[in-house]
Design an enzyme around this catalytic site. Sequence first.
Site, short mmCIF file in Angstrom:
data_model
loop_
_atom_site.label_atom_id
_atom_site.label_comp_id
_atom_site.label_asym_id
_atom_site.label_seq_id
_atom_site.Cartn_x
_atom_site.Cartn_y
_atom_site.Cartn_z
N ARG A 55 11.61 -1.62 10.68
CA ARG A 55 10.57 -1.20 11.62
C ARG A 55 10.42 -2.19 12.77
O ARG A 55 10.48 -3.39 12.57
CB ARG A 55 9.23 -1.06 10.90
CG ARG A 55 9.00 0.32 10.35
CD ARG A 55 7.84 0.35 9.40
NE ARG A 55 6.63 -0.27 9.95
CZ ARG A 55 5.46 -0.26 9.33
NH1 ARG A 55 5.33 0.35 8.16
NH2 ARG A 55 4.42 -0.85 9.87
N ARG B 64 0.06 -8.85 13.37
CA ARG B 64 -0.56 -7.88 12.46
C ARG B 64 -1.44 -8.59 11.43
O ARG B 64 -2.51 -8.09 11.08
CB ARG B 64 0.51 -7.04 11.77
CG ARG B 64 1.08 -5.97 12.70
CD ARG B 64 2.42 -5.46 12.24
NE ARG B 64 2.35 -4.83 10.94
CZ ARG B 64 3.40 -4.73 10.10
NH1 ARG B 64 4.56 -5.23 10.44
NH2 ARG B 64 3.26 -4.12 8.97
N ARG C 44 11.86 -5.76 4.56
CA ARG C 44 11.54 -4.35 4.31
C ARG C 44 12.50 -3.40 5.05
O ARG C 44 12.88 -3.64 6.19
CB ARG C 44 10.11 -4.05 4.76
CG ARG C 44 9.75 -2.58 4.69
CD ARG C 44 8.29 -2.36 4.56
NE ARG C 44 7.56 -2.59 5.80
CZ ARG C 44 6.24 -2.41 5.90
NH1 ARG C 44 5.54 -2.05 4.84
NH2 ARG C 44 5.64 -2.63 7.04
N LYS D 113 0.82 -1.22 0.00
CA LYS D 113 0.00 0.00 0.00
C LYS D 113 0.86 1.27 0.00
O LYS D 113 0.62 2.17 -0.79
CB LYS D 113 -0.94 0.04 1.22
CG LYS D 113 -1.96 -1.08 1.25
CD LYS D 113 -2.97 -0.89 2.39
CE LYS D 113 -2.36 -1.00 3.79
NZ LYS D 113 -1.85 -2.35 4.13
N ARG E 41 -9.36 0.86 8.91
CA ARG E 41 -8.87 -0.47 9.27
C ARG E 41 -9.93 -1.28 10.02
O ARG E 41 -9.71 -2.45 10.32
CB ARG E 41 -7.69 -0.36 10.22
CG ARG E 41 -6.39 0.04 9.58
CD ARG E 41 -5.63 -1.18 9.15
NE ARG E 41 -4.32 -1.33 9.76
CZ ARG E 41 -3.27 -0.57 9.49
NH1 ARG E 41 -3.36 0.44 8.67
NH2 ARG E 41 -2.11 -0.84 10.06
P1 ADP Z 1 1.11 -1.86 8.16
O1 ADP Z 1 2.42 -1.86 7.47
O2 ADP Z 1 0.87 -3.02 9.07
O3 ADP Z 1 -0.02 -1.63 7.21
P2 ADP Z 1 0.99 0.85 9.14
O4 ADP Z 1 2.30 1.44 8.79
O5 ADP Z 1 -0.17 1.20 8.30
O6 ADP Z 1 1.18 -0.72 9.23
O7 ADP Z 1 0.63 1.21 10.65
C1 ADP Z 1 1.52 1.00 11.72
C2 ADP Z 1 0.77 0.95 13.02
O8 ADP Z 1 0.07 2.20 13.23
C3 ADP Z 1 -0.33 -0.11 13.09
O9 ADP Z 1 0.16 -1.36 13.47
C4 ADP Z 1 -1.27 0.50 14.13
O10 ADP Z 1 -0.79 0.31 15.45
C5 ADP Z 1 -1.21 1.98 13.83
N1 ADP Z 1 -2.27 2.36 12.85
C6 ADP Z 1 -2.08 2.88 11.61
N2 ADP Z 1 -3.27 3.11 11.00
C7 ADP Z 1 -4.23 2.72 11.86
C8 ADP Z 1 -5.64 2.68 11.81
N3 ADP Z 1 -6.33 3.11 10.74
N4 ADP Z 1 -6.30 2.20 12.90
C9 ADP Z 1 -5.65 1.79 13.99
N5 ADP Z 1 -4.32 1.77 14.10
C10 ADP Z 1 -3.60 2.23 13.05
#
Ligand code: ADP
Length: 217
Positions: A157, A168, A124, A15, A90
Amino acid sequence: MALRIVLLGPPGAGKGTYASRLMRRLRIPHISTGDMVREEIKAGTPLGRVLKEYSDRGELVPDDIIIGILEERLKKRDCAEGFILDGFPRTIPQAEALDKITGIDYVININVSDEIIVQRLSSRLVCKRCGAIYNRLTLKPKRDMICDICGGELYTREDDKPEVVRERLRVYKVRTKPLIEYYRRRGLLREVYCKDIKADPEVVVDEIISIVKEREL
Ligand code: ADP
Ligand code: ZN
Protein backbone atom coordinates in the site's frame (compact mmCIF):
# COMPACT_ATOMS: atom_id res chain seq x y z
CA MET A 1 -29.96 -10.44 18.73
CA ALA A 2 -27.77 -8.23 16.56
CA LEU A 3 -24.05 -8.13 17.33
CA ARG A 4 -22.50 -4.75 16.63
CA ILE A 5 -18.76 -4.64 17.16
CA VAL A 6 -16.18 -1.86 16.79
CA LEU A 7 -12.50 -2.78 16.50
CA LEU A 8 -10.24 -0.09 17.87
CA GLY A 9 -6.47 0.04 17.68
CA PRO A 10 -3.52 1.70 15.96
CA PRO A 11 -2.73 1.15 12.27
CA GLY A 12 -1.08 -2.26 12.03
CA ALA A 13 -2.88 -3.61 15.10
CA GLY A 14 -4.34 -6.29 12.86
CA LYS A 15 -7.89 -4.92 12.72
CA GLY A 16 -8.43 -5.94 9.10
CA THR A 17 -6.90 -9.39 9.58
CA TYR A 18 -9.00 -10.08 12.67
CA ALA A 19 -12.17 -8.56 11.23
CA SER A 20 -12.11 -10.70 8.08
CA ARG A 21 -11.73 -13.84 10.21
CA LEU A 22 -14.43 -12.70 12.63
CA MET A 23 -16.74 -12.12 9.69
CA ARG A 24 -16.40 -15.74 8.59
CA ARG A 25 -16.91 -17.11 12.09
CA LEU A 26 -19.68 -14.79 13.28
CA ARG A 27 -21.41 -14.46 9.89
CA ILE A 28 -21.81 -10.71 10.09
CA PRO A 29 -20.30 -8.25 7.58
CA HIS A 30 -16.85 -6.75 7.98
CA ILE A 31 -17.09 -3.05 7.25
CA SER A 32 -13.72 -1.43 6.66
CA THR A 33 -13.83 2.29 5.89
CA GLY A 34 -10.20 2.00 4.72
CA ASP A 35 -11.25 -0.64 2.14
CA MET A 36 -14.19 1.54 1.08
CA VAL A 37 -11.84 4.50 0.63
CA ARG A 38 -9.43 2.38 -1.45
CA GLU A 39 -12.32 1.06 -3.60
CA GLU A 40 -13.48 4.58 -4.33
CA ILE A 41 -9.93 5.64 -5.24
CA LYS A 42 -9.55 2.61 -7.52
CA ALA A 43 -12.85 3.44 -9.24
CA GLY A 44 -11.38 6.84 -10.12
CA THR A 45 -14.51 8.80 -9.20
CA PRO A 46 -14.34 12.53 -8.37
CA LEU A 47 -14.84 11.56 -4.71
CA GLY A 48 -12.03 9.01 -5.09
CA ARG A 49 -9.65 11.73 -6.25
CA VAL A 50 -10.43 13.81 -3.15
CA LEU A 51 -9.96 10.79 -0.87
CA LYS A 52 -6.60 9.95 -2.46
CA GLU A 53 -5.19 13.36 -1.49
CA TYR A 54 -5.67 12.52 2.18
CA SER A 55 -5.01 8.81 2.13
CA ASP A 56 -1.64 9.01 0.32
CA ARG A 57 -0.37 11.40 2.98
CA GLY A 58 -1.56 9.21 5.86
CA GLU A 59 -4.11 11.83 6.87
CA LEU A 60 -7.70 11.23 7.87
CA VAL A 61 -10.44 12.00 5.39
CA PRO A 62 -12.73 14.81 6.69
CA ASP A 63 -15.34 13.57 9.17
CA ASP A 64 -18.42 14.60 7.16
CA ILE A 65 -17.26 12.64 4.09
CA ILE A 66 -16.44 9.42 5.93
CA ILE A 67 -19.54 9.62 8.14
CA GLY A 68 -21.69 9.93 5.00
CA ILE A 69 -20.04 6.88 3.41
CA LEU A 70 -20.44 4.79 6.57
CA GLU A 71 -24.03 5.81 7.19
CA GLU A 72 -25.04 4.64 3.70
CA ARG A 73 -23.25 1.34 4.22
CA LEU A 74 -24.99 0.62 7.53
CA LYS A 75 -28.38 1.06 5.88
CA LYS A 76 -27.83 -2.04 3.73
CA ARG A 77 -29.80 -5.12 4.62
CA ASP A 78 -26.80 -7.29 5.46
CA CYS A 79 -26.16 -5.13 8.55
CA ALA A 80 -29.45 -6.10 10.19
CA GLU A 81 -27.84 -8.94 12.19
CA GLY A 82 -24.87 -6.81 13.19
CA PHE A 83 -21.46 -5.88 11.81
CA ILE A 84 -17.77 -5.54 12.57
CA LEU A 85 -16.52 -1.99 12.11
CA ASP A 86 -12.84 -1.72 11.24
CA GLY A 87 -11.30 1.75 10.96
CA PHE A 88 -14.39 3.63 12.07
CA PRO A 89 -14.81 5.66 14.22
CA ARG A 90 -11.40 7.35 14.14
CA THR A 91 -12.29 10.67 15.82
CA ILE A 92 -14.62 11.82 18.61
CA PRO A 93 -17.04 13.52 16.15
CA GLN A 94 -17.23 10.22 14.21
CA ALA A 95 -18.03 8.32 17.42
CA GLU A 96 -20.75 10.85 18.26
CA ALA A 97 -22.19 10.52 14.76
CA LEU A 98 -22.14 6.71 15.07
CA ASP A 99 -24.06 6.92 18.35
CA LYS A 100 -26.80 8.75 16.48
CA ILE A 101 -26.89 6.15 13.68
CA THR A 102 -26.82 2.93 15.70
CA GLY A 103 -26.17 1.31 19.07
CA ILE A 104 -22.91 -0.58 19.63
CA ASP A 105 -22.53 -3.73 21.73
CA TYR A 106 -18.76 -4.12 22.08
CA VAL A 107 -15.69 -2.03 21.43
CA ILE A 108 -12.59 -4.22 21.26
CA ASN A 109 -9.37 -2.31 21.86
CA ILE A 110 -6.42 -4.13 20.31
CA ASN A 111 -3.18 -3.45 22.17
CA VAL A 112 0.13 -3.81 20.34
CA SER A 113 3.56 -2.20 20.76
CA ASP A 114 4.88 0.42 18.32
CA GLU A 115 7.68 -2.01 17.51
CA ILE A 116 5.26 -4.66 16.25
CA ILE A 117 3.27 -2.04 14.31
CA VAL A 118 6.28 -0.78 12.39
CA GLN A 119 7.50 -4.32 11.67
CA ARG A 120 4.05 -5.39 10.48
CA LEU A 121 3.31 -2.44 8.25
CA SER A 122 6.71 -2.44 6.62
CA SER A 123 6.18 -6.03 5.47
CA ARG A 124 2.43 -5.96 4.78
CA LEU A 125 1.08 -7.09 1.40
CA VAL A 126 -2.49 -6.61 0.19
CA CYS A 127 -4.40 -8.33 -2.60
CA LYS A 128 -5.22 -5.95 -5.45
CA ARG A 129 -8.39 -7.81 -6.25
CA CYS A 130 -10.04 -8.87 -2.96
CA GLY A 131 -8.16 -6.85 -0.30
CA ALA A 132 -6.94 -9.91 1.64
CA ILE A 133 -3.98 -9.12 3.89
CA TYR A 134 -0.64 -10.97 3.96
CA ASN A 135 2.77 -10.36 5.45
CA ARG A 136 6.19 -11.03 3.93
CA LEU A 137 7.50 -12.26 7.29
CA THR A 138 4.62 -13.74 9.22
CA LEU A 139 1.62 -14.49 7.02
CA LYS A 140 3.13 -15.50 3.71
CA PRO A 141 0.95 -16.36 0.73
CA LYS A 142 1.34 -19.92 -0.56
CA ARG A 143 2.60 -18.62 -3.92
CA ASP A 144 4.94 -15.64 -4.06
CA MET A 145 2.99 -12.33 -4.42
CA ILE A 146 -0.25 -14.15 -5.34
CA CYS A 147 -3.43 -14.17 -3.23
CA ASP A 148 -4.34 -17.59 -1.74
CA ILE A 149 -8.04 -16.73 -1.86
CA CYS A 150 -8.62 -15.25 -5.32
CA GLY A 151 -5.33 -15.55 -7.23
CA GLY A 152 -5.02 -11.73 -7.45
CA GLU A 153 -1.68 -9.94 -7.41
CA LEU A 154 -0.30 -8.66 -4.06
CA TYR A 155 1.10 -5.16 -3.61
CA THR A 156 2.43 -2.77 -0.96
CA ARG A 157 0.00 0.00 0.00
CA GLU A 158 1.04 3.57 -0.81
CA ASP A 159 0.51 4.54 2.83
CA ASP A 160 2.63 1.65 4.20
CA LYS A 161 5.84 3.49 3.24
CA PRO A 162 7.91 4.27 6.37
CA GLU A 163 7.44 8.09 6.29
CA VAL A 164 3.70 7.73 5.88
CA VAL A 165 3.50 5.06 8.61
CA ARG A 166 5.08 7.51 11.06
CA GLU A 167 2.46 10.12 10.14
CA ARG A 168 -0.40 7.61 10.55
CA LEU A 169 0.86 6.68 14.02
CA ARG A 170 1.04 10.35 14.96
CA VAL A 171 -2.50 10.94 13.71
CA TYR A 172 -3.70 7.85 15.61
CA LYS A 173 -2.27 9.13 18.90
CA VAL A 174 -3.77 12.60 18.57
CA ARG A 175 -7.17 11.89 16.99
CA THR A 176 -8.13 8.25 17.62
CA LYS A 177 -6.64 7.32 21.01
CA PRO A 178 -9.14 9.55 22.89
CA LEU A 179 -11.84 7.10 21.75
CA ILE A 180 -10.52 4.53 24.24
CA GLU A 181 -11.61 6.78 27.09
CA TYR A 182 -14.85 7.69 25.27
CA TYR A 183 -15.94 4.04 25.10
CA ARG A 184 -14.51 3.08 28.49
CA ARG A 185 -16.78 5.68 30.08
CA ARG A 186 -19.74 4.10 28.32
CA GLY A 187 -18.80 0.68 29.67
CA LEU A 188 -18.34 -0.79 26.18
CA LEU A 189 -14.56 -1.25 26.10
CA ARG A 190 -12.85 -4.67 26.18
CA GLU A 191 -9.08 -5.10 25.90
CA VAL A 192 -7.18 -7.72 23.90
CA TYR A 193 -3.40 -7.98 23.54
CA CYS A 194 -1.09 -9.05 20.77
CA LYS A 195 2.33 -9.51 22.34
CA ASP A 196 4.12 -11.61 19.77
CA ILE A 197 4.42 -10.68 16.11
CA LYS A 198 4.59 -14.34 15.12
CA ALA A 199 1.47 -15.37 17.05
CA ASP A 200 -1.30 -16.95 14.98
CA PRO A 201 -4.06 -14.35 14.43
CA GLU A 202 -6.61 -17.01 15.45
CA VAL A 203 -5.45 -16.64 19.08
CA VAL A 204 -6.70 -13.05 19.23
CA VAL A 205 -9.76 -13.95 17.12
CA ASP A 206 -10.70 -16.68 19.64
CA GLU A 207 -10.31 -14.22 22.46
CA ILE A 208 -12.60 -11.69 20.77
CA ILE A 209 -15.17 -14.39 20.08
CA SER A 210 -15.19 -15.45 23.71
CA ILE A 211 -15.77 -11.82 24.73
CA VAL A 212 -18.72 -11.28 22.40
CA LYS A 213 -20.27 -14.66 23.21
CA GLU A 214 -20.33 -13.95 26.94
CA ARG A 215 -23.71 -12.22 26.76
CA GLU A 216 -25.33 -15.35 25.34
CA LEU A 217 -24.49 -17.32 28.48
P1 ADP B 1 -4.93 1.84 8.61
O1 ADP B 1 -4.29 0.62 8.08
O2 ADP B 1 -4.01 2.98 8.88
O3 ADP B 1 -5.83 1.54 9.77
P2 ADP B 1 -7.15 2.13 6.81
O4 ADP B 1 -6.97 1.07 5.79
O5 ADP B 1 -8.16 1.92 7.86
O6 ADP B 1 -5.74 2.46 7.42
O7 ADP B 1 -7.51 3.51 6.08
C1 ADP B 1 -6.74 4.02 5.01
C2 ADP B 1 -6.98 5.50 4.86
O8 ADP B 1 -8.38 5.75 4.59
C3 ADP B 1 -6.69 6.33 6.11
O9 ADP B 1 -5.34 6.68 6.21
C4 ADP B 1 -7.60 7.53 5.90
O10 ADP B 1 -7.05 8.46 4.98
C5 ADP B 1 -8.83 6.92 5.27
N1 ADP B 1 -9.83 6.53 6.31
C6 ADP B 1 -10.28 5.28 6.57
N2 ADP B 1 -11.17 5.29 7.59
C7 ADP B 1 -11.29 6.57 7.99
C8 ADP B 1 -12.03 7.23 9.00
N3 ADP B 1 -12.87 6.56 9.81
N4 ADP B 1 -11.88 8.58 9.12
C9 ADP B 1 -11.08 9.27 8.31
N5 ADP B 1 -10.32 8.71 7.35
C10 ADP B 1 -10.42 7.37 7.18
ZN1 ZN C 1 -7.37 -11.87 -3.31
